[in-house]
Structures are given as structure tokens and as C-alpha cells.
Design a protein around this motif. Structure first.
Motif, short mmCIF file in Angstrom:
data_model
loop_
_atom_site.label_atom_id
_atom_site.label_comp_id
_atom_site.label_asym_id
_atom_site.label_seq_id
_atom_site.Cartn_x
_atom_site.Cartn_y
_atom_site.Cartn_z
N PRO A 242 0.82 -1.22 0.00
CA PRO A 242 0.00 0.00 0.00
C PRO A 242 0.85 1.26 0.00
O PRO A 242 1.92 1.30 0.63
N LEU A 243 0.39 2.28 -0.70
CA LEU A 243 1.12 3.54 -0.76
C LEU A 243 1.02 4.27 0.58
O LEU A 243 1.98 4.93 1.01
N ILE A 244 -0.14 4.18 1.23
CA ILE A 244 -0.30 4.69 2.59
C ILE A 244 -0.38 3.48 3.51
O ILE A 244 -1.22 2.59 3.32
N ARG A 245 0.48 3.45 4.50
CA ARG A 245 0.64 2.27 5.36
C ARG A 245 0.24 2.59 6.80
O ARG A 245 0.49 3.70 7.28
N THR A 246 -0.36 1.62 7.48
CA THR A 246 -0.71 1.77 8.89
C THR A 246 0.32 1.05 9.76
O THR A 246 0.65 -0.12 9.50
N HIS A 247 0.83 1.75 10.78
CA HIS A 247 1.76 1.09 11.70
C HIS A 247 0.98 0.25 12.69
O HIS A 247 0.02 0.74 13.30
N PRO A 248 1.36 -1.02 12.91
CA PRO A 248 0.56 -1.91 13.76
C PRO A 248 0.53 -1.53 15.24
O PRO A 248 -0.40 -1.92 15.95
N VAL A 249 1.53 -0.80 15.72
CA VAL A 249 1.60 -0.45 17.14
C VAL A 249 0.98 0.92 17.40
O VAL A 249 0.11 1.07 18.26
N THR A 300 28.36 4.99 17.89
CA THR A 300 26.95 5.35 18.02
C THR A 300 26.11 4.33 17.28
O THR A 300 26.48 3.83 16.22
N ILE A 301 24.94 4.02 17.85
CA ILE A 301 23.99 3.13 17.20
C ILE A 301 22.70 3.90 16.94
O ILE A 301 22.17 4.56 17.84
N ALA A 302 22.21 3.82 15.72
CA ALA A 302 20.90 4.35 15.36
C ALA A 302 19.94 3.18 15.23
O ALA A 302 20.26 2.16 14.62
N VAL A 303 18.75 3.32 15.81
CA VAL A 303 17.70 2.32 15.69
C VAL A 303 16.52 3.00 15.02
O VAL A 303 15.99 3.97 15.56
N TRP A 304 16.14 2.52 13.84
CA TRP A 304 15.01 3.18 13.17
C TRP A 304 13.99 2.17 12.69
O TRP A 304 14.26 0.99 12.54
N ASP A 305 12.79 2.69 12.46
CA ASP A 305 11.66 1.88 12.02
C ASP A 305 11.44 2.14 10.54
O ASP A 305 10.98 3.22 10.14
N ASN A 306 11.79 1.16 9.71
CA ASN A 306 11.66 1.30 8.26
C ASN A 306 10.22 1.43 7.80
O ASN A 306 9.97 1.87 6.68
N ARG A 307 9.28 1.06 8.64
CA ARG A 307 7.88 1.13 8.26
C ARG A 307 7.37 2.56 8.20
O ARG A 307 6.40 2.84 7.48
N ALA A 330 15.78 -6.46 11.13
CA ALA A 330 14.74 -7.43 11.51
C ALA A 330 13.49 -7.22 10.67
O ALA A 330 13.01 -6.10 10.53
N GLN A 331 12.97 -8.31 10.12
CA GLN A 331 11.74 -8.21 9.33
C GLN A 331 10.52 -8.04 10.22
O GLN A 331 10.54 -8.39 11.40
N ALA A 332 9.45 -7.52 9.62
CA ALA A 332 8.22 -7.28 10.36
C ALA A 332 7.03 -7.80 9.56
O ALA A 332 7.17 -8.71 8.73
N GLU A 333 5.86 -7.22 9.78
CA GLU A 333 4.64 -7.69 9.13
C GLU A 333 4.57 -7.28 7.66
O GLU A 333 5.33 -6.41 7.22
N ARG A 334 3.68 -7.90 6.93
CA ARG A 334 3.42 -7.47 5.56
C ARG A 334 2.70 -6.12 5.64
O ARG A 334 1.74 -5.96 6.41
N PRO A 335 3.15 -5.12 4.88
CA PRO A 335 2.51 -3.80 4.95
C PRO A 335 1.01 -3.87 4.64
O PRO A 335 0.58 -4.64 3.77
#
Length: 356
Positions: A242-249, A300-307, A330-335
Motif C-alpha cells: 500500500p502507498l499509505i501504510r498503517t503502523h501496527p503499534v 553510536t547506534i541508530a535504531v530506526w523503524d523502516n515502516r 529485523a523483518q516485520a509484518e506485511r505492509p
């Protein structure tokens, strides 16, 4: 096609020392993997304390870098997080997009263990990895010919905006990137909030984009690997999201599009698709009010959410010095897109009006 046996090394390699050698230590074995199997993703952010007290009560200092994206935390070691802190971190990263930790002692084996807490570890389709450690993706550029190819490919820095390997059926959630070797000047990284990128669009355009789907493809990446004589670890990967995605959390809407892996919008003519996509890319490039530019320090460590973010490395140092680190993804859910989901700005206004 053969399946590879992923080996765990007993000794921890000194990657920083290896990066200073003249010859690259990156491994490109002729290994072919089976296609990735679908899995059910249970995001640790669902278990988080909404106040994230385990982090805020134990850190020395926490501050936001911009109003819309980016938070920096001092006084916590990622190598020593409790499970509650890992859950609370998941929520914080989901809300803020990217979180930075300086002076970290985490090595890549510990990084793999931490990454697995958030989902199955991704093995890159084409790029080199640490010997016998395919999940550990080195970030390594210097004055070499390969680096010069990168420089010529990204003639304009904005061409490099992307979300990691979005062409997978279940693309990454979190990426952990540690940099241990930096150029004397330059080498910053930009992140953009996909929540705010959506919020900045007009309501009419938001309504039009919601429900549209986009093809994400690894075809160009595969062709590039073939031209370099590098084994393609799986077949060319291409999926529709989807072009517009919903974050599950968070339940917030975000713009899920970027120029590296997106091919076209489903159901539109090429001209229509190109016009809309180019507008959205320019929207991301110019969204300085929802970007953060981070100046790294070693370890330094950066932690980001690719979603809900895109990012862009600035290759302004290639003729000056080298830059090295490693990445765990780390992989996550299907968008997916949920028509009932809200925008980040709606939720923040709601909280402000209720005095939260």
C-alpha cells in the motif's frame, strides 16, 4: 537452488581493525537461498508500557532532536537492556521514527541477538557480509573504485532516499546500525518521518492516495549485482504494498514510498504514476520540517523503524576518508492499510486537548 547453512562464528572479529586494511574483508559467497517464508509478526511494541518508564527512569538523559522525528538517549547500553526495556524501545522507535545511542559497547553477535527480539533477521539479496555471518551487513565506503561508483550513481544526494529492502513480502521493521569508523568530516545521515510526510499532504490528496498500491522491486539491484559478477542470493524480488501504510503499534498512517525500490503505482498509466511518484519524492526531499540530520560519533547506534521512515546517507566524504560500521535488520509484518487508522497529527491533537 540450494539452502545455505548459516554458521555462527565462535570468535568475534574486530571489524573496525579489518576495515583499516587495504583489502576489503567483505564476503560474497556463491550461496543461493530459498525464498523467504511468510510468518506471523508479533511486534514487541504491543507489550510496551505507554509511559516507557523502564527507559525514561533509567537513562541519564533523553531529548528529542526535532519536533517530528529523532530522539537521543544517553546512559543506556543496548547490550544490557531488559525485556521490558526492549519492548518500551519498540514503542519509542515506532513513535519517534529513529532513536540514537552514543558510546555503545554492543558487538555484532550481541546485535544479532538483540535484532532477533524484534523479528527474523534479514539476509541481503546481493551485498557483502561479515565472513560466515550473512545477517551482518557491513556499511563500508572509502576511496575505492566501488565507492566512486556509488558517488557517480547518486549524482544528487536526494536520489539515495529509501526504506531498507522494501521489495520483500515482509519488509524490515527495525534496523540497528553501529558506526565505529568515521571520516574526519562529513558522512551524516538524514531520516524523514513518513507520518509527518503524510500529514503535510492536503486532505484531498490523502484521500486519493489511500488505498492505492505500489510495486516495490529489486530488479535494478539484481541487475547491478549481475554486472559486478555477484551471486543473487534469491530470485529477483518484487511485491506490491500500500502507498499509505498503517503502523501496527501506533495505528498511525504513513507515506510508504521512496525512489530506490518503488517501480510504479498499480492501475495508473506510466505518465500518471511517474507524475504522482515524482511529486511525492520531491515532497520527501524538501520536507525539512520532518527530517533529522544526524552527525555521527564513533560507536553510536541508530535504531530506526523502516515502516515509518525513509533515510539517506550523505556520500560527501568518499574522496576524503573511510566510513565503516555494521547493520542488523529485523523483518516485520506485511505492509497493510487500515481505513480506520488515524494520522499522527490527529492523535497528538487529541492528547493535547485531553491534557495528556
Amino acid at each position: 537452488m540450494t539452502n545455505a547453512t548459516v554458521k555462527e562464528t565462535t570468535a568475534i572479529l574486530d571489524l573496525k581493525k579489518l576495515a583499516l586494511q587495504e583489502k576489503s574483508y567483505l564476503s560474497y559467497p556463491p550461496t543461493v537461498y530459498s525464498e523467504l517464508e511468510p510468518f506471523e509478526h508479533n511486534d514487541p511494541g504491543h507489550r510496551a508500557d505507554p509511559t516507557k518508564a523502564s527507559i525514561y527512569n533509567n537513562a541519564e538523559k533523553i531529548f528529542d532532536l526535532t519536533p517530528n522525528i529523532g530522539t537521543e538517549i544517553h546512559g543506556l547500553q543496548l547490550s544490557q537492556l531488559t525485556n521490558q526495556q526492549k519492548d518500551d524501545l519498540a514503542l519509542l522507535v515506532a513513535e519517534r521514527g529513529v532513536v540514537f545511542f552514543r558510546d555503545q559497547d554492543l558487538n555484532y553477535q550481541q546485535g544479532k541477538e538483540l535484532g532477533r527480539y524484534y523479528g527474523p533477521l534479514h539476509i541481503h539479496l546481493t551485498e557483502g557480509h561479515v565472513p560466515n555471518e550473512p545477517e551482518v551487513f557491513p556499511i563500508f565506503y572509502d576511496k575505492s573504485d566501488e565507492a566512486n561508483k556509488i558517488s557517480s550513481y547518486f549524482r544528487t544526494a536526494s536520489d539515495g532516499w529509501h526504506s531498507d529492502v522494501s521489495y520483500e513480502l515482509q519488509p524490515p521493521g527495525f534496523t540497528f546500525l553501529k558506526l565505529d569508523t568515521l571520516p574526519t568530516i562529513g558522512g551524516d545521515t538524514l531520516w524523514s518521518s513518513s507520518y509527518a510526510a503524510y500529514d503535510r499532504l492536503s486532505p484531498a490528496l490523502q484521500k486519493f492516495l489511500e488505498g492505492l498500491e505500489v510495486v516495490h522491486s529489486a530488479k535494478d539491484q539484481g541487475l547491478g549485482a549481475k554486472a559486478r559478477g555477484i551471486t543473487l542470493r534469491r530470485q529477483n524480488v518484487e511485491h506490491t504494498h500500500p502507498l499509505i501504510r498503517t503502523h501496527p503499534v501506533t495505528g498511525w498512517k504513513g507515506l510508504f514510498v521512496q525512489p530506490i525500490f518503488v517501480h510504479h503505482i498499480v492501475g495508473l498509466s506510466k505518465r500518471e504514476s511517474d507524475t504522482i511518484l515524482n511529486f511525492l519524492y520531491e515532497h520527501i526531499y524538501g520536507g525539512h520540517d520532518f527530517q533529522v540530520r544526524f552527525k555521527w560519533t564513533e560507536d553510536t547506534i541508530a535504531v530506526w523503524d523502516n515502516r515509518v521512515t525513509t533515510h539517506c546517507a550523505i556520500f560527501d566524504y568518499l574522496n576524503i576518508d573511510r566510513r565503516h560500521g555494521w547493520r542488523i535488520t529485523a523483518q516485520a509484518e506485511r505492509p497493510y492499510y487500515d481505513p480506520k487508522s488515524k494520522s499522527r497529527s490527529e492523535e497528538l491533537r487529541k492528547k493535547q486537548s485531553s491534557g495528556q
